[in-house]
Structure formats: C-alpha cells, structure tokens
Design a protein around this motif. Structure first.
Motif, PDB file in Angstrom:
ATOM      1  N   GLU A 192       0.838  -1.195   0.000  1.00  0.00           N
ATOM      2  CA  GLU A 192       0.000   0.000   0.000  1.00  0.00           C
ATOM      3  C   GLU A 192       0.877   1.250   0.000  1.00  0.00           C
ATOM      4  OE1 GLU A 192      -3.155   0.232  -0.476  1.00  0.00           O
ATOM      5  OE2 GLU A 192      -3.554   2.297   0.076  1.00  0.00           O
ATOM      6  N   LYS A 193       0.656   2.098  -0.983  1.00  0.00           N
ATOM      7  CA  LYS A 193       1.323   3.397  -1.111  1.00  0.00           C
ATOM      8  C   LYS A 193       2.827   3.333  -0.831  1.00  0.00           C
ATOM      9  CE  LYS A 193      -2.937   5.810  -0.725  1.00  0.00           C
ATOM     10  NZ  LYS A 193      -3.944   5.148   0.064  1.00  0.00           N
ATOM     11  N   VAL A 205      -3.558  -0.933  -7.916  1.00  0.00           N
ATOM     12  CA  VAL A 205      -4.898  -1.416  -7.580  1.00  0.00           C
ATOM     13  C   VAL A 205      -5.896  -0.272  -7.779  1.00  0.00           C
ATOM     14  CG1 VAL A 205      -6.357  -2.291  -5.706  1.00  0.00           C
ATOM     15  CG2 VAL A 205      -3.931  -2.945  -5.808  1.00  0.00           C
TER      16      VAL A 205
HETATM   17  C1  G1P Z   1      -7.476   3.090  -1.936  1.00  0.00           C
HETATM   18  C2  G1P Z   1      -6.687   1.813  -1.696  1.00  0.00           C
HETATM   19  C3  G1P Z   1      -5.543   1.708  -2.691  1.00  0.00           C
HETATM   20  C4  G1P Z   1      -6.052   1.803  -4.113  1.00  0.00           C
HETATM   21  C5  G1P Z   1      -6.889   3.100  -4.288  1.00  0.00           C
HETATM   22  C6  G1P Z   1      -7.562   3.114  -5.652  1.00  0.00           C
HETATM   23  O1  G1P Z   1      -6.661   4.186  -1.602  1.00  0.00           O
HETATM   24  O2  G1P Z   1      -6.205   1.800  -0.361  1.00  0.00           O
HETATM   25  O3  G1P Z   1      -4.864   0.466  -2.525  1.00  0.00           O
HETATM   26  O4  G1P Z   1      -4.979   1.805  -5.010  1.00  0.00           O
HETATM   27  O5  G1P Z   1      -7.917   3.194  -3.278  1.00  0.00           O
HETATM   28  O6  G1P Z   1      -8.281   4.284  -5.856  1.00  0.00           O
HETATM   29  P1  G1P Z   1      -7.217   5.696  -1.386  1.00  0.00           P
HETATM   30  O7  G1P Z   1      -7.217   6.340  -2.738  1.00  0.00           O
HETATM   31  O8  G1P Z   1      -8.591   5.555  -0.814  1.00  0.00           O
HETATM   32  O9  G1P Z   1      -6.253   6.347  -0.453  1.00  0.00           O
END
Ligand code: G1P
Length: 297
Positions: A192-193, A205
């Motif tokens: 994640e990030k 993703v």
């Molecule tokens: C979320 C998810 C991330 C994904 C993304 C897509 O992050 O945690 O893994 O890539 O949505 O839009 P957010 O954009 O809510 O921080």
C-alpha cells in the motif's frame, strides 16, 4: 460450482477532503457527474455484475445518501400529476428493493480495511465485491462485470489493476507480479502506497475487488499499516501466504479519480461527450475554448 458474488460493500465514510469546501455539507458520493451522483454509477455497475445486496459503510453527515435511495412520495406524486413520465422513469434507477440496501456506520476513521471489516456480519461466509465509488470507470462492459466473468474461471481474490506512471505509484496499492497472463496477473505481494523507489511494479490497484471471506478473517487482527490505517491491501496480501490466490485484473476501460478535482473535471468532460443529448453542444464549446486558447498564445 463457484459461489455467485451477490453482495457488494461500498465504503463511503471518507471525509472527501480533496474536494473541500464542496464536501463540507455534501457527501462526495452524492456529487454530480453530468446528472447523476457518483454513487449511482457504482450501483449501476454493481447491478450489471449481478449484485443483489448493497452494503454502504457510512459515517456522520452521509444521510443524503440514504435519502437518495429512498422513495420520494411527494416528488413522485407531483411528477405523476404533471404527466412527467420520462422523469419518473429516470427516478427508477434510484429504487431499491426493500431490504436490498444496508447502512453500517464506521465510527472511527481507521482506514479502508476497517471500513470493509465493519460489514463482516452482513457478508458472513461468501465471496463479495468491494467498490470505491470515487473510482469511476467508463467501459463498454462494466468493470465489475468483466471481473466477475474472470473470477468465475479463477476464483481466489481479484483486484482491478491498471498501469500508472512510476512516479504516481505511491498514491496506490501496488502489485508484485508473479505471473503475467495479460488481462489476468497472478500476484505474489501487494504494497500500500510504497515510495516510488520501493514500488514492486507500476501496476496499481483500482477500487474494484472480488474477495474471499478469508480477507475478513485477516482483517479481524486489525493491524495498522501504511499511514497508521488498517489497510485492505495488507489483508488481501496476507491471503497469499495462506495459499488463497490473489489476481490482478487489467480491466478494459478508462478510470477517472473522482476523488480529485482534476479527475472529476476530466470525467465530466468524458461522460458529457458520451451522451447523445449533450455531445454536440459540449464538443462545440470545447473546440471554441481550445481555439481561443491557441489564438491567445
Ligand atoms: C485506496 C486503496 C488503494 C487503491 C486506491 C484506488 O486508496 O487503499 O490500494 O490503489 O484506493 O483508488 P485511497 O485512494 O482511498 O487512499
């Protein structure tokens, strides 16, 4: 026989800070893309994929969402009296069968993984979809439907995936690819990030998931991840170690990040141009703007 995916979770508890001040009093998901709120696009996509139960994970200040999917007797009566059958027909897309929609409050903003976990009792022991309504996807065949078809072959966990420029990877969950089969990739890890230099690939993703109930069990541990939040990405990645396969699905379509101002504007233009009743006017206007801009340079 693989179990059918009939339930979807819509995490909509976020504050929408990237679109302040608009989101101070209007939930982001109710903001209008052409003539429908963002959430309507997600619901239409879910229905096309065979979803029958819609679970919204909300927070304080999101009551406009509940009203949107409720009947509106005064409005309907007025339209009927005036013979506005076309408008009445338009309203039908907001109809929900009694009991088909549920709202659960996420009492603390602990992250996407926590939001999904809040819906665990309504999912119980079956595969389910997760849809993030601010990822709007324009596609001939709706994205979740493409994924359900691929999932019927593969099973396991499946996340929508899209190549992003390497410097943007740090805004997403990123896939570590084990096997690349074109539209479907088998994943050996997910981060994640990540910092741009640590990203295992540039395959990101996007907010559509089909998940096994094992992911909910992984979330039970409520471990904090990136940004101190409980991350859905981590709970999915944990399944890889216990031999539940994880796949990335390169969908066919164009994704807009309607959680950002620029993304919302781009989506407005793209969806406006795709509408028969608006295309000519909007295209004419855009041509004019571009010509004036060029002339001024
Ligand atoms: C979320 C998810 C991330 C994904 C993304 C897509 O992050 O945690 O893994 O890539 O949505 O839009 P957010 O954009 O809510 O921080």
């Amino acid at each position: 026989m693989r179990r059918k995916v009939t339930k979807a979770i819509f995490p909509v508890a976020g504050l929408g800070t990237r679109i302040l001040p608009a989101t101070k009093s209007v939930p982001k998901e109710i903001m209008t893309l052409v003539d429908r709120p963002l959430v309507q696009y997600a619901i239409d996509e879910a229905r096309a994929a065979g979803i029958k139960e819609f679970i919204f994970v909300t927070s304080r200040g999101k009551s406009a969402l509940e009203d949107y999917f409720d009947h509106s007797p005064v409005l309907e009566q007025e339209l009927r009296k005036k013979g506005k059958t076309e408008l009445l027909e338009t309203l039908k897309s907001t109809d929900m069968e009694s009991g088909a929609i549920a709202y659960i409050r996420q009492h603390k903003a602990l992250g996407l993984g926590h939001a999904v976990w809040c819906a665990r009792r309504l999912i119980a022991n079956e595969p389910f979809a997760v849809m993030l309504p601010d990822d709007v996807i324009a596609a001939e065949k709706p994205c979740l439907q493409q994924m359900v078809e691929a999932y019927e072959e593969s099973g396991g966990n499946m996340v929508a995936a899209m190549e992003v420029p390497p410097e943007k990877a740090s805004s997403y969950g990123v896939l570590d690819v084990a096997e690349d089969h074109g539209s479907v990739v088998r994943v050996k890890g997910m981060v994640e990030k990540p910092k741009a230099e640590d990203a295992p690939s540039n395959l990101a993703v996007i907010g559509r998931y089909i998940l096994e109930p094992t992911v909910l069990r992984n979330l039970n541990k409520l471990k904090q991840g990136s940004g101190g939040e409980i991350q859905l990405t981590d709970a999915i990645a944990e399944d890889i170690t216990s031999d539940v396969p994880v796949y990335g699905y390169r969908f066919r379509g164009q994704r807009f990040d309607c959680g950002s101002k620029a993304g919302f504007l781009q989506a407005t233009v793209a969806f406006g141009l795709s509408r028969d009743d608006l295309r000519d006017d909007l295209a004419g206007y855009l041509r004019e703007v571009i010509q004036t801009d060029k002339a001024a340079q």
